[in-house]
Structure formats: structure tokens, C-alpha cells
Design an enzyme around this catalytic site. Structure first.
Site, PDB file in Angstrom:
ATOM      1  N   ASP A   1       0.851  -1.189   0.000  1.00 32.90           N
ATOM      2  CA  ASP A   1       0.000   0.000   0.000  1.00 32.90           C
ATOM      3  C   ASP A   1       0.891   1.244   0.000  1.00 32.90           C
ATOM      4  O   ASP A   1       1.872   1.322   0.736  1.00 32.90           O
ATOM      5  CB  ASP A   1      -0.910  -0.006   1.237  1.00 32.90           C
ATOM      6  CG  ASP A   1      -2.023   1.016   1.129  1.00 32.90           C
ATOM      7  OD1 ASP A   1      -3.203   0.605   1.142  1.00 32.90           O
ATOM      8  OD2 ASP A   1      -1.731   2.238   1.066  1.00 32.90           O
ATOM      9  N   ILE A   2       0.501   2.220  -0.841  1.00 29.41           N
ATOM     10  CA  ILE A   2       1.311   3.438  -0.990  1.00 29.41           C
ATOM     11  C   ILE A   2       1.188   4.353   0.238  1.00 29.41           C
ATOM     12  O   ILE A   2       2.041   5.218   0.458  1.00 29.41           O
ATOM     13  CB  ILE A   2       0.911   4.183  -2.285  1.00 29.41           C
ATOM     14  CG1 ILE A   2       2.035   5.048  -2.803  1.00 29.41           C
ATOM     15  CG2 ILE A   2      -0.362   4.983  -2.091  1.00 29.41           C
ATOM     16  CD1 ILE A   2       1.802   5.573  -4.205  1.00 29.41           C
TER      17      ILE A   2
ATOM     18  N   ASN B   1     -12.950  -2.943   2.578  1.00 32.56           N
ATOM     19  CA  ASN B   1     -13.978  -1.898   2.592  1.00 32.56           C
ATOM     20  C   ASN B   1     -14.832  -1.955   1.332  1.00 32.56           C
ATOM     21  O   ASN B   1     -14.302  -2.135   0.229  1.00 32.56           O
ATOM     22  CB  ASN B   1     -13.318  -0.518   2.680  1.00 32.56           C
ATOM     23  CG  ASN B   1     -12.488  -0.343   3.940  1.00 32.56           C
ATOM     24  OD1 ASN B   1     -12.834  -0.870   4.984  1.00 32.56           O
ATOM     25  ND2 ASN B   1     -11.391   0.388   3.837  1.00 32.56           N
TER      26      ASN B   1
ATOM     27  N   HIS C   1     -15.645   3.644   3.916  1.00 30.00           N
ATOM     28  CA  HIS C   1     -14.243   4.052   3.795  1.00 30.00           C
ATOM     29  C   HIS C   1     -13.556   3.515   2.545  1.00 30.00           C
ATOM     30  O   HIS C   1     -12.328   3.491   2.463  1.00 30.00           O
ATOM     31  CB  HIS C   1     -13.447   3.648   5.045  1.00 30.00           C
ATOM     32  CG  HIS C   1     -12.300   4.560   5.359  1.00 30.00           C
ATOM     33  ND1 HIS C   1     -11.106   4.496   4.687  1.00 30.00           N
ATOM     34  CD2 HIS C   1     -12.155   5.573   6.246  1.00 30.00           C
ATOM     35  CE1 HIS C   1     -10.278   5.404   5.151  1.00 30.00           C
ATOM     36  NE2 HIS C   1     -10.911   6.079   6.108  1.00 30.00           N
ATOM     37  N   GLN C   2     -14.321   3.049   1.547  1.00 25.96           N
ATOM     38  CA  GLN C   2     -13.663   2.590   0.314  1.00 25.96           C
ATOM     39  C   GLN C   2     -13.312   3.802  -0.549  1.00 25.96           C
ATOM     40  O   GLN C   2     -14.161   4.663  -0.798  1.00 25.96           O
ATOM     41  CB  GLN C   2     -14.585   1.650  -0.482  1.00 25.96           C
ATOM     42  CG  GLN C   2     -13.883   1.053  -1.703  1.00 25.96           C
ATOM     43  CD  GLN C   2     -14.751   0.051  -2.458  1.00 25.96           C
ATOM     44  OE1 GLN C   2     -15.952  -0.061  -2.195  1.00 25.96           O
ATOM     45  NE2 GLN C   2     -14.152  -0.664  -3.392  1.00 25.96           N
TER      46      GLN C   2
ATOM     47  N   HIS D   1     -10.349  -4.944  -2.942  1.00 22.99           N
ATOM     48  CA  HIS D   1      -9.014  -5.167  -2.383  1.00 22.99           C
ATOM     49  C   HIS D   1      -9.112  -5.535  -0.912  1.00 22.99           C
ATOM     50  O   HIS D   1      -9.970  -5.035  -0.190  1.00 22.99           O
ATOM     51  CB  HIS D   1      -8.110  -3.950  -2.569  1.00 22.99           C
ATOM     52  CG  HIS D   1      -8.694  -2.658  -2.082  1.00 22.99           C
ATOM     53  ND1 HIS D   1      -9.634  -1.961  -2.803  1.00 22.99           N
ATOM     54  CD2 HIS D   1      -8.485  -1.957  -0.946  1.00 22.99           C
ATOM     55  CE1 HIS D   1      -9.973  -0.872  -2.136  1.00 22.99           C
ATOM     56  NE2 HIS D   1      -9.298  -0.843  -1.000  1.00 22.99           N
ATOM     57  N   PHE D   2      -8.220  -6.412  -0.502  1.00 23.85           N
ATOM     58  CA  PHE D   2      -8.060  -6.777   0.902  1.00 23.85           C
ATOM     59  C   PHE D   2      -6.782  -6.122   1.405  1.00 23.85           C
ATOM     60  O   PHE D   2      -5.740  -6.216   0.755  1.00 23.85           O
ATOM     61  CB  PHE D   2      -7.938  -8.295   1.070  1.00 23.85           C
ATOM     62  CG  PHE D   2      -9.236  -9.034   0.892  1.00 23.85           C
ATOM     63  CD1 PHE D   2      -9.740  -9.281  -0.380  1.00 23.85           C
ATOM     64  CD2 PHE D   2      -9.959  -9.470   1.980  1.00 23.85           C
ATOM     65  CE1 PHE D   2     -10.941  -9.950  -0.553  1.00 23.85           C
ATOM     66  CE2 PHE D   2     -11.166 -10.142   1.829  1.00 23.85           C
ATOM     67  CZ  PHE D   2     -11.667 -10.378   0.555  1.00 23.85           C
ATOM     68  N   HIS D   3      -6.888  -5.448   2.552  1.00 26.79           N
ATOM     69  CA  HIS D   3      -5.700  -4.906   3.216  1.00 26.79           C
ATOM     70  C   HIS D   3      -5.189  -5.963   4.199  1.00 26.79           C
ATOM     71  O   HIS D   3      -5.971  -6.520   4.980  1.00 26.79           O
ATOM     72  CB  HIS D   3      -6.051  -3.686   4.059  1.00 26.79           C
ATOM     73  CG  HIS D   3      -6.606  -2.509   3.323  1.00 26.79           C
ATOM     74  ND1 HIS D   3      -5.870  -1.375   3.066  1.00 26.79           N
ATOM     75  CD2 HIS D   3      -7.845  -2.263   2.812  1.00 26.79           C
ATOM     76  CE1 HIS D   3      -6.629  -0.483   2.443  1.00 26.79           C
ATOM     77  NE2 HIS D   3      -7.841  -0.995   2.273  1.00 26.79           N
TER      78      HIS D   3
HETATM   79  P1  AMP Z   1      -9.676   1.742   0.601  1.00 28.36           P
HETATM   80  O1  AMP Z   1      -9.950   2.915   1.501  1.00 28.36           O
HETATM   81  O2  AMP Z   1     -10.010   0.427   1.256  1.00 28.36           O
HETATM   82  O3  AMP Z   1     -10.337   1.902  -0.766  1.00 28.36           O
HETATM   83  O4  AMP Z   1      -8.108   1.718   0.407  1.00 28.36           O
HETATM   84  C1  AMP Z   1      -7.457   2.066  -0.778  1.00 28.36           C
HETATM   85  C2  AMP Z   1      -5.989   1.929  -0.520  1.00 28.36           C
HETATM   86  O5  AMP Z   1      -5.308   1.989  -1.743  1.00 28.36           O
HETATM   87  C3  AMP Z   1      -5.403   3.028   0.377  1.00 28.36           C
HETATM   88  O6  AMP Z   1      -4.847   2.430   1.539  1.00 28.36           O
HETATM   89  C4  AMP Z   1      -4.337   3.673  -0.505  1.00 28.36           C
HETATM   90  O7  AMP Z   1      -3.192   4.051   0.199  1.00 28.36           O
HETATM   91  C5  AMP Z   1      -4.048   2.581  -1.514  1.00 28.36           C
HETATM   92  N1  AMP Z   1      -3.540   3.044  -2.798  1.00 28.36           N
HETATM   93  C6  AMP Z   1      -4.089   3.981  -3.607  1.00 28.36           C
HETATM   94  N2  AMP Z   1      -3.329   4.137  -4.712  1.00 28.36           N
HETATM   95  C7  AMP Z   1      -2.305   3.257  -4.602  1.00 28.36           C
HETATM   96  C8  AMP Z   1      -1.176   2.938  -5.422  1.00 28.36           C
HETATM   97  N3  AMP Z   1      -0.956   3.556  -6.605  1.00 28.36           N
HETATM   98  N4  AMP Z   1      -0.326   1.995  -4.994  1.00 28.36           N
HETATM   99  C9  AMP Z   1      -0.526   1.370  -3.811  1.00 28.36           C
HETATM  100  N5  AMP Z   1      -1.564   1.621  -2.993  1.00 28.36           N
HETATM  101  C10 AMP Z   1      -2.439   2.566  -3.386  1.00 28.36           C
END
Ligand code: AMP
Length: 142
Positions: free
Chosen positions: A30-31, A86, A92-93, A99-101
Site C-alpha cells: 500500500d502506498i 472496505n 471508507h472505500q 481489495h483486501f488490506h
Molecule cells: P480503501 O480505503 O479500502 O479503498 O483503500 C485504498 C488503498 O489503496 C489506500 O490504503 C491507498 O493508500 C491505496 N492506494 C491507492 N493508490 C495506490 C497505489 N498507486 N499503490 C498502492 N496503494 C495505493
């Protein structure tokens, strides 16, 4: 569904710190990590939310998630972690591609990057309401 940044990452048009890839899934760092090792696991299928995902992609994610959790644990040394998924802006999406964190949880750190913080405002399950709610959800399964 509208194009997201994750589709561009899957196609290699935007770089990522890849940790795993197979025919149906991709995992990368995650960035904006909540802690060191915060990893995203995504299906290659472009479904916006989990409820829209095919059984095939869901199975592929389910197969790989525990392996990736073990890898994150080994690489970071953590014994605790959260898996967060999310769906919807109200939940919070931010990126509308499933995607799974995987978020390692460390003891509180001065940097604050200890992992996911959760406000768990639990209510009370009333028996009568629970009975009809469980029946309603059960009969909605397709
Ligand atoms: P969510 O709130 O569950 O939709 O989380 C989206 C996640 O994507 C966030 O934690 C961001 O930091 C991550 N994210 C967005 N753009 C990128 C990217 N280019 N590379 C890696 N992670 C990203």
C-alpha cells in the site's frame, strides 16, 4: 465499472511494489501504509465491491490470502495483523476495485504507524430482532 488506478497497476501502466502475482490475483505494498508491511491483495477481475466478485476470483483470493498473511508476518516479525476489506464510500472505500488490506499491528509507536485503529462501537443483539434478521439474511442467499 469505471477504470481505477488498480487496473492500471494490473496492466503495468503504473508501478507498484509487487509481492505476489498469479493468474487471478495481485498483491503489492500500500502506498499509504498504516504500518510497515501493509499489503493490498486484489483480484485481476475489475469488480468494484466484494458482492460483485465472481466465485472464481473469490476462490483465488481465499486461496492466496492466508499465504500472504504468513509472508507479511514472517517479513515484518509481527504476530498480530488485521485483514480489512472496505465496500462503498460510506465504509471508507476509496478505490473501487475489490481489495483486501493486510495490516500488521505493532505495539504503539511514537511514529503512530502501529497499524489499524478501530472504534468498535458494539450494540446489543436483541433475540427477537436477531431471529428475523438471521432468517432474512439466510433466505437472501443466492
Ligand atoms: P480503501 O480505503 O479500502 O479503498 O483503500 C485504498 C488503498 O489503496 C489506500 O490504503 C491507498 O493508500 C491505496 N492506494 C491507492 N493508490 C495506490 C497505489 N498507486 N499503490 C498502492 N496503494 C495505493
Amino acid at each position: 465499472m469505471p477504470e481505477t488506478i488498480f487496473s492500471k497497476i494490473i496492466r503495468g501502466e503504473i508501478p507498484c511494489h509487487k509481492v505476489y502475482e498469479d493468474a487471478h490475483t495481485l498483491a503489492f505494498l500500500d502506498i499509504g501504509p498504516l504500518s510497515a508491511g501493509h499489503t493490498l491483495v486484489i483480484p485481476k477481475e475489475p469488480a468494484p465491491t466484494l458482492d460483485a466478485l465472481s466465485d472464481e476470483s473469490a476462490a483465488a483470493l481465499g486461496r492466496v490470502l492466508p499465504r500472504l498473511c504468513r509472508a507479511v508476518m514472517k517479513a515484518t516479525g509481527t504476530t498480530a495483523y488485521n485483514v480489512l476489506q472496505n465496500n462503498g464510500a460510506d465504509a471508507h472505500q476509496a478505490v473501487f476495485h475489490v481489495h483486501f488490506h493486510i495490516i500488521p499491528k505493532f505495539p504503539a509507536r511514537p511514529s503512530g504507524a502501529s497499524g489499524l485503529g478501530i472504534a468498535w462501537n458494539s450494540g446489543k443483539l436483541e433475540p427477537e430482532a436477531a431471529k428475523s434478521l438471521a432468517a432474512s439474511i439466510s433466505s437472501s442467499i443466492q
